[in-house]
Design a protein around this motif. Structure first.
Motif, PDB file in Angstrom:
ATOM      1  N   ARG A  41      44.152 -11.926  70.171  1.00  0.00           N
ATOM      2  CA  ARG A  41      43.139 -12.654  69.404  1.00  0.00           C
ATOM      3  C   ARG A  41      43.258 -14.160  69.668  1.00  0.00           C
ATOM      4  O   ARG A  41      42.264 -14.871  69.795  1.00  0.00           O
ATOM      5  N   LEU A  42      44.509 -14.612  69.743  1.00  0.00           N
ATOM      6  CA  LEU A  42      44.749 -16.028  70.016  1.00  0.00           C
ATOM      7  C   LEU A  42      44.219 -16.405  71.406  1.00  0.00           C
ATOM      8  O   LEU A  42      43.557 -17.438  71.578  1.00  0.00           O
ATOM      9  N   GLY A  43      44.485 -15.556  72.381  1.00  0.00           N
ATOM     10  CA  GLY A  43      43.972 -15.799  73.732  1.00  0.00           C
ATOM     11  C   GLY A  43      42.447 -15.839  73.752  1.00  0.00           C
ATOM     12  O   GLY A  43      41.839 -16.641  74.463  1.00  0.00           O
ATOM     13  N   ILE A  44      41.831 -14.988  72.940  1.00  0.00           N
ATOM     14  CA  ILE A  44      40.372 -14.961  72.867  1.00  0.00           C
ATOM     15  C   ILE A  44      39.855 -16.240  72.205  1.00  0.00           C
ATOM     16  O   ILE A  44      38.895 -16.854  72.676  1.00  0.00           O
ATOM     17  N   ALA A  45      40.527 -16.654  71.125  1.00  0.00           N
ATOM     18  CA  ALA A  45      40.106 -17.883  70.440  1.00  0.00           C
ATOM     19  C   ALA A  45      40.155 -19.057  71.401  1.00  0.00           C
ATOM     20  O   ALA A  45      39.251 -19.897  71.448  1.00  0.00           O
ATOM     21  N   GLN A  79      47.606  -9.698  67.809  1.00  0.00           N
ATOM     22  CA  GLN A  79      47.335 -11.060  67.330  1.00  0.00           C
ATOM     23  C   GLN A  79      47.359 -12.058  68.476  1.00  0.00           C
ATOM     24  O   GLN A  79      46.566 -12.994  68.517  1.00  0.00           O
ATOM     25  N   ARG A  80      48.281 -11.851  69.427  1.00  0.00           N
ATOM     26  CA  ARG A  80      48.324 -12.755  70.579  1.00  0.00           C
ATOM     27  C   ARG A  80      47.043 -12.636  71.396  1.00  0.00           C
ATOM     28  O   ARG A  80      46.540 -13.625  71.905  1.00  0.00           O
ATOM     29  N   GLY A 122      39.892 -13.495  63.383  1.00  0.00           N
ATOM     30  CA  GLY A 122      40.649 -12.679  62.437  1.00  0.00           C
ATOM     31  C   GLY A 122      42.063 -13.157  62.177  1.00  0.00           C
ATOM     32  O   GLY A 122      42.897 -12.390  61.703  1.00  0.00           O
ATOM     33  N   LEU A 123      42.340 -14.424  62.490  1.00  0.00           N
ATOM     34  CA  LEU A 123      43.661 -14.979  62.179  1.00  0.00           C
ATOM     35  C   LEU A 123      43.465 -16.064  61.118  1.00  0.00           C
ATOM     36  O   LEU A 123      42.719 -17.012  61.340  1.00  0.00           O
ATOM     37  N   GLY A 124      44.121 -15.909  59.974  1.00  0.00           N
ATOM     38  CA  GLY A 124      43.948 -16.859  58.880  1.00  0.00           C
ATOM     39  C   GLY A 124      44.566 -18.217  59.190  1.00  0.00           C
ATOM     40  O   GLY A 124      45.296 -18.378  60.176  1.00  0.00           O
TER      41      GLY A 124
END
Ligand SMILES: Nc1ncnc2c1ncn2[C@@H]1O[C@H](COP(=O)(O)OP(=O)(O)O)[C@@H](O)[C@H]1O
Ligand SMILES: Nc1ncnc2c1ncn2[C@@H]1O[C@H](COP(=O)(O)OP(=O)(O)O)[C@@H](O)[C@H]1O
Ligand code: SF4
Ligand SMILES: [Mg+2]
Ligand SMILES: [Mg+2]
Lengths: 325, 344
Positions: free
Chosen positions: A165-169, A162-163, A145-147
């Motif tokens: 989400r970044l950690g998950i990515a 968002q962070r 979900g981060l463009g």
């Protein structure tokens, strides 16, 4: 859907930390953080570990991913013992075992861009051109979900959600078999928490990962997990199918924990005191059942003998003298 | 100073059109926007919302304890019983705080003095406001530690904050806060940092004290479970504004603002696994709480709202009164109810 194939197993894990007590002579003391914890995590399953702070949940997670060496016991990933492998021998297995932290900020290098943070873990395992890596990274970011506009930003330019989400990515970049999630949504507000929980559930359905999901919020645990393990002061006190555990918790501590949660329903008043006192110090844990100092049902035997984890129903184990048939 | 006790219809605390601004120029943030509420003696009012919605700034604004020189507050009315807080000098205000109105915070470590014993933490307030002598103050401190159910209170008197667990510190903080029998106690997320079994104990202590002393309690929280189990009335805040207010049971039975409904939906509930069928996804609200530095003309919730129409992005919805003092600031409050019944 979870299968029965074990992908991760821990046997009799123990972690004792040697510390110096504050005070006059700084006497040495032992923190009994984890004392004899065993469980199996199956393929595509979510096993939750729940318990109050200090119960040893994070320490179990850190021993599994190799951040803390166990005092005793063993960790097995896909049939192979990993707790004593050196860094080099662990390398090929590393990509199968990832970690998501509660506070992604502390775990993300502030000087790296999102693109590098997410691109790096797999970069260690594959060879690819810069353009290939950028495409792969952009796809990963977009999956959480981060463009693509986020590729060149630094962690401090992201919100808490968002962070995470970044950690998950970053964690899923290597297509891991097992992801240890240590309080991944505890720091998030409820609306963002729901988004991140949904993302984790969707990713699991898509990639078939197994989650060891560490949390203290019982509502979250009930929602995400197939099975739930309850820890108290370094010991596993109950483990069962989530549905069965939440329908009929058997251990007095699990019952107290559940009765303490304020329900968002004013027609079900329940601010009745479930349990007195606080978790005792892990430096001098109570003998016998560690919960006996707070347990409303404690008998003399509870003060002297450690109740073993026993099967009380198919797939349901608990460690309490009251429950020994 | 006005006499204690007041006409039955005078609320213990009345706030009208409270505004709190932080920063200046391009950094200006309207943290609290024309917020009004009142709370009666013996009543618990919950203020609920996600982080950044302005809950803490509301509490600090009421106490006129705002951080830094760049923070400004305004209100058309701010009364504590019969006392007009807006007309008091800083010195008069200081005398009132801790005496007639008191506050406790999420992390007691920041408001307890680390170099003072528990006894001093509590007696300090008493000696300032009540001119009690040492032994009288000590006796009163012991009484208060009993009231907040601290085990072994004599020994605790001599301990320092770092020697106490989070739960014990919060009890000491509460003991100090209620030492002068305030009319109003504002508790800002008093249990957010605590484990759930300790949270239940602390909430019980707070509610007991409120009942025994007839205090008005303003309980700030982000947890709808805490709201449901403690308060009679609730104010829901979003982006610095009150978006809904109702009696607690009306709010849960019949939420009228889409944000309130969204909050209730996105919270994973205990017992949810007992229903039939597979575990679903949680209902999501897209996006996040807005940063308040660029106020848009319409409803602050519009970008996240499934019901938003053209008017919502153009014009800010006023608070509209429905039955029984239930108010909501949403152009489509009726559609919220319809949508809910359509789905049910
Ligand atoms: N590095 C360490 N040194 C000493 N004690 C530790 C260390 N890490 C954790 N502990 C202690 O071990 C116990 C378990 O901690 P932790 O695993 O973090 O619990 P949880 O994650 O359930 O809150 C606690 O008493 C904690 O203070
Ligand atoms: N010291 C400060 N300086 C500038 N802005 C602040 C400060 N503290 C809070 N804010 C802003 O004020 C708004 C309201 O904050 P706050 O009242 O703390 O929210 P809550 O208590 O609901 O989490 C937020 O948008 C926040 O970013
Ligand atoms: S073993 Fe005894 S003390 Fe422990 S939980 Fe069971 S009854 Fe309570
Ligand atoms: Mg932890
Ligand atoms: Mg706050």
């Amino acid at each position: 859907m979870a299968s029965t194939e074990p992908v991760l197993e821990v046997r009799d894990l123990v972690k004792h930390f040697a510390v110096r007590r504050s005070g006059w002579f700084g006497a040495r003391a032992i923190v009994h953080a984890v004392d004899g914890v065993s469980f199996v995590l199956r393929r595509a399953e979510t096993l939750a570990i729940v318990g109050e702070s200090g119960s040893g949940k994070s320490t179990v997670g850190r021993m599994i991913v190799g951040l803390t060496p166990p005092t005793a016991g063993s960790v097995h990933l896909m049939g192979q013992r990993i707790d004593q492998l050196g860094r080099r021998k662990m390398r090929p297995l590393r990509r199968h075992l990832q970690l998501i932290f509660q506070d992604p900020y502390a775990s993300l290098n502030p000087r790296m861009t999102a693109g590098r943070i997410v691109g790096e873990p797999l970069g260690n395992f594959v060879t690819e051109s810069a353009a290939e890596r950028r495409d792969r990274t952009a796809a990963l970011l977009s999956r959480v979900g981060l463009g693509a506009q986020y590729l060149d930003r630094h962690p401090h330019q992201f919100s808490g959600g968002q962070r995470q989400r970044l950690g998950i990515a970053r964690a899923i970049a290597t297509r891991p078999t097992v992801v240890v999630c240590d309080e991944p949504v505890s720091a998030l507000d409820v609306s963002v928490q729901a988004q991140v929980i949904n993302l984790l559930v969707d990713l699991q359905a898509e990639f078939g990962m197994s989650y060891l999901f560490i949390a203290h919020d019982l509502g979250v645990v009930e929602h995400v997990s197939d099975r739930t393990a309850v820890m108290y002061l370094g010991r596993l006190v109950e483990i069962a199918q989530t549905r069965a555990l939440f329908r009929a918790p058997q251990h007095p501590y699990t019952q107290a924990l559940m009765a303490s949660v304020p329900l968002p329903d004013p027609t079900k008043p329940r601010l009745t005191l479930a349990v007195e006192g606080e978790v005792p110090s892990a430096i001098a844990p109570p003998p016998g059942c560690r919960f006996h100092t707070r347990c409303p049902h404690a008998k003399p035997v509870c003060r002297t003998e450690v109740p073993p984890l026993r099967v009380i129903a198919p797939g349901h184990e608990a460690a309490c003298h009251l429950l020994s048939g | 100073m006005a006499a204690r006790g007041h006409a039955a219809d005078t609320p213990a605390l009345r706030v009208r059109d409270l505004e709190v601004e932080l920063g200046r120029g391009t950094r200006r943030v309207v943290a609290v926007d024309r917020l009004s509420f009142e709370v009666a003696a013996g009543e618990t009012l919950a203020i609920v919302g996600e982080s950044g919605c302005g809950k803490s700034m509301t509490a600090l604004g009421v106490l006129r304890l705002l951080p830094g020189a760049s923070a400004r507050m305004r209100a058309t009315e701010l009364t504590l019983g019969e006392i007009d807080l807006l007309s008091l000098s800083p010195e008069e205000l200081r005398r009132l705080r801790g005496d007639r109105i008191a506050m406790i915070f999420q992390e007691p470590m920041t408001s307890l003095n680390p170099v003072l014993t528990v006894e001093r933490q509590i007696t300090e307030t008493l000696r300032v406001h009540r001119q009690l002598g040492r032994s009288a103050a000590r006796a009163r401190a012991l009484e208060l530690l009993h009231a907040v159910r601290i085990p072994d209170p004599e020994r605790r008197l001599q301990q320092y904050p770092f020697e106490l667990s989070g739960g014990m510190r919060q009890r000491v903080m509460i003991a100090a806060a209620v030492s002068c029998n305030p009319d109003v106690l504002i508790a800002d997320e008093p249990t957010t940092a605590l484990d759930v079994t300790v949270q239940a104990q602390i909430l019980e202590v707070l509610l007991d004290l409120k009942r025994q002393r007839g205090m008005a309690l303003v309980l700030i929280t982000h947890d709808l479970g805490v709201v449901a189990q403690t308060a009679q009335r609730v104010v829901v805040m979003y982006a610095g504004r009150k978006v809904e207010e109702a009696r607690v049971r009306d709010l849960f039975a019949n939420p009228r603002h889409p944000y309130t409904r969204g909050l209730m939906g996105s919270m994973p509930r205990l017992g949810a696994s007992q229903g039939d069928g597979p575990r679903g996804r949680l209902p999501e609200m897209a996006g996040t709480v807005p940063v308040l530095d660029r106020p848009a003309p319409g409803c602050a919730f519009a970008p996240r709202c499934a019901l938003a129409d053209a008017r919502c992005t153009r014009e800010a919805p006023p608070l509209v009164a429905f039955e029984d003092g239930h108010t909501a600031a949403c152009w489509r409050a009726d559609a919220v109810i319809e949508a809910a019944h359509g789905v049910d």
